[in-house]
Design a protein around this motif. Structure first.
Motif, PDB file in Angstrom:
ATOM      1  N   ALA A 151     -12.847   7.288 -28.511  1.00 30.39           N
ATOM      2  CA  ALA A 151     -13.067   7.786 -27.224  1.00 30.39           C
ATOM      3  C   ALA A 151     -14.430   7.704 -26.728  1.00 30.39           C
ATOM      4  N   THR A 152     -15.477   7.785 -27.596  1.00 27.82           N
ATOM      5  CA  THR A 152     -16.906   7.592 -26.939  1.00 27.82           C
ATOM      6  C   THR A 152     -17.547   6.151 -27.155  1.00 27.82           C
ATOM      7  N   LYS A 153     -16.702   4.995 -27.380  1.00 26.29           N
ATOM      8  CA  LYS A 153     -16.931   3.941 -27.635  1.00 26.29           C
ATOM      9  C   LYS A 153     -18.191   3.793 -28.492  1.00 26.29           C
ATOM     10  N   SER A 154     -18.078   4.265 -29.543  1.00 26.92           N
ATOM     11  CA  SER A 154     -19.284   4.536 -30.751  1.00 26.92           C
ATOM     12  C   SER A 154     -18.908   3.616 -31.744  1.00 26.92           C
ATOM     13  N   ALA A 155     -19.958   3.569 -32.831  1.00 29.66           N
ATOM     14  CA  ALA A 155     -19.820   3.096 -34.047  1.00 29.66           C
ATOM     15  C   ALA A 155     -19.153   4.354 -34.793  1.00 29.66           C
ATOM     16  N   TYR A 156     -18.684   4.104 -35.891  1.00 28.67           N
ATOM     17  CA  TYR A 156     -18.180   5.068 -36.804  1.00 28.67           C
ATOM     18  C   TYR A 156     -18.747   4.681 -38.223  1.00 28.67           C
ATOM     19  N   ILE A 157     -19.387   5.624 -38.712  1.00 31.40           N
ATOM     20  CA  ILE A 157     -20.483   5.637 -39.928  1.00 31.40           C
ATOM     21  C   ILE A 157     -20.023   6.396 -41.021  1.00 31.40           C
ATOM     22  N   LEU A 158     -19.702   5.738 -42.001  1.00 33.65           N
ATOM     23  CA  LEU A 158     -18.991   6.549 -42.968  1.00 33.65           C
ATOM     24  C   LEU A 158     -19.634   6.412 -44.507  1.00 33.65           C
ATOM     25  N   PHE A 159     -20.162   7.862 -44.879  1.00 30.57           N
ATOM     26  CA  PHE A 159     -21.033   8.019 -45.985  1.00 30.57           C
ATOM     27  C   PHE A 159     -19.919   8.351 -47.256  1.00 30.57           C
ATOM     28  N   THR A 160     -19.512   7.570 -48.321  1.00 29.04           N
ATOM     29  CA  THR A 160     -18.617   7.769 -49.158  1.00 29.04           C
ATOM     30  C   THR A 160     -19.317   8.529 -50.418  1.00 29.04           C
ATOM     31  N   ALA A 190     -10.442  -1.949 -30.919  1.00 30.01           N
ATOM     32  CA  ALA A 190     -11.414  -1.566 -29.747  1.00 30.01           C
ATOM     33  C   ALA A 190     -12.695  -2.245 -29.753  1.00 30.01           C
ATOM     34  N   GLY A 191     -12.800  -3.142 -30.543  1.00 30.96           N
ATOM     35  CA  GLY A 191     -13.987  -4.091 -30.638  1.00 30.96           C
ATOM     36  C   GLY A 191     -15.274  -3.188 -31.031  1.00 30.96           C
ATOM     37  N   LEU A 192     -15.215  -2.025 -31.872  1.00 31.49           N
ATOM     38  CA  LEU A 192     -16.251  -1.007 -32.444  1.00 31.49           C
ATOM     39  C   LEU A 192     -16.457  -1.113 -33.733  1.00 31.49           C
ATOM     40  N   PRO A 193     -17.716  -1.095 -34.202  1.00 31.93           N
ATOM     41  CA  PRO A 193     -18.000  -1.531 -35.747  1.00 31.93           C
ATOM     42  C   PRO A 193     -17.758   0.080 -36.433  1.00 31.93           C
ATOM     43  N   TYR A 194     -17.218  -0.361 -37.667  1.00 38.23           N
ATOM     44  CA  TYR A 194     -17.087   0.603 -38.585  1.00 38.23           C
ATOM     45  C   TYR A 194     -18.085   0.063 -39.797  1.00 38.23           C
ATOM     46  N   ILE A 195     -18.915   1.001 -40.093  1.00 38.91           N
ATOM     47  CA  ILE A 195     -20.075   0.802 -41.082  1.00 38.91           C
ATOM     48  C   ILE A 195     -19.913   1.868 -42.219  1.00 38.91           C
ATOM     49  N   VAL A 196     -19.946   1.280 -43.469  1.00 38.90           N
ATOM     50  CA  VAL A 196     -20.050   1.994 -44.527  1.00 38.90           C
ATOM     51  C   VAL A 196     -21.245   2.003 -45.359  1.00 38.90           C
ATOM     52  N   VAL A 197     -21.311   3.286 -45.873  1.00 36.22           N
ATOM     53  CA  VAL A 197     -22.786   3.565 -46.713  1.00 36.22           C
ATOM     54  C   VAL A 197     -22.052   4.066 -48.131  1.00 36.22           C
ATOM     55  N   LEU A 198     -22.035   3.419 -48.935  1.00 37.68           N
ATOM     56  CA  LEU A 198     -21.587   3.942 -50.226  1.00 37.68           C
ATOM     57  C   LEU A 198     -22.759   4.450 -51.249  1.00 37.68           C
TER      58      LEU A 198
END
Length: 284
Positions: A151-160, A190-198
């Motif tokens: 919705a905000t055309k942002s990256a989604y960064i997930l800390f697992t 949507a052309g948006l990055p999904y970044i994972v931090v393990l």
């Protein structure tokens, strides 16, 4: 009461729990005693050996987002005990106990803000909440995080950080794996990055799904990352596993992740990745 007890009770001695237990911490890696305030000011990184301790969602948000730029996002509610599960305790009692001991209502919390003035949505799994286990509430939060990013055309960064799927929800917890995969595909469309931090530890069904599907895979130093436990693997293959197996540095060496980043440099690294992956495409 003896004379010694009367004298001892009349002296202004502080209770033990008010001194040693609150002022000092023993590092789990080097076993050195650390002044607690120094440890917290250092983002729960041991100043002696650089061991990265576990931290919660709010601490992550404060360290990563621009000051006063972020807000916690609500997640859709989930049915709390769909299977009426009970082992030594009722599942509902376990959830109540976890909520009373933690700030947020379940193991995954999202926030929206900016990193160096670039929009981002960050999700943090907290191992302190039932081992960060993945249930329907975590699945709902994950999907909500990706939708907020789209919705905000942002990256989604997930800390697992998780021990795997939440056993008290059975097959319903395992269904969060394909749900998360579909949500990630929507991010890609949507052309948006999904970044994972393990972070330490990331194991089980979380590793088998959204934890290893990032466009960029980062890990904190020394993080335990794997699917099955080392003892289970050794008993299955009947071989001794190599030194450092399932640690972040081993996975980097064998091409499973892209980089290992110190917690103090994480904000800078994420800013660079967002800037690169969301840079406007050159006009032909």
């Amino acid at each position: 009461m003896s004379w010694f007890s009367r004298v001892r009770n009349s002296l202004p001695f502080a209770a033990k729990r008010e001194t040693a237990d609150t002022l000092w911490l023993k590092c789990k890696s080097c076993e050195e005693m650390i002044f607690l305030q120094e440890y917290q000011d250092n983002q729960s990184v041991c100043p002696r050996c650089e061991h990265h301790g576990r931290i919660g969602a709010r601490t992550r948000f404060e360290a990563l987002f621009d000051q006063d730029s972020w807000e916690i996002l609500d997640s859709p509610a989930a049915k709390e005990d769909p299977l009426k599960f009970r082992d030594s305790k009722r599942y509902t009692d376990r959830i109540k106990a976890a909520r009373s001991a933690n700030e947020f209502p379940d193991a995954l919390t999202n926030a929206r803000g900016t990193i160096d003035n670039q929009n981002a949505v960050i999700g943090v799994q907290d191992f302190a909440f039932m081992g960060g286990s993945m249930g329907m509430a975590v699945g709902n939060a994950f999907v909500a995080g990706t939708e907020a990013a789209i919705a905000t055309k942002s990256a989604y960064i997930l800390f697992t950080a998780a021990g795997g799927a939440r056993m008290q929800e059975g097959i319903l917890s395992l269904m969060q794996m394909p749900r998360a995969t579909v949500a990630i595909q929507r991010m890609k469309a949507a052309g948006l990055p999904y970044i994972v931090v393990l972070t330490d530890p990331t194991t089980g069904g979380v590793t088998a799904s959204y934890a290893m599907l990032g466009d960029v895979q980062i890990a904190e130093p020394g993080a335990l990352i794997g699917f099955a436990g080392q003892r289970v693997i050794e008993q299955t293959i009947r071989e001794k596993l190599p030194e450092g197996f399932q640690r972040a540095e081993y996975l980097l060496e064998h091409g499973m992740i892209d980089m290992v980043v110190h917690r103090h440099k994480m904000r800078e690294q994420l800013s660079h990745i967002i800037d690169y992956t969301l840079a406007p495409k050159a006009v032909a």
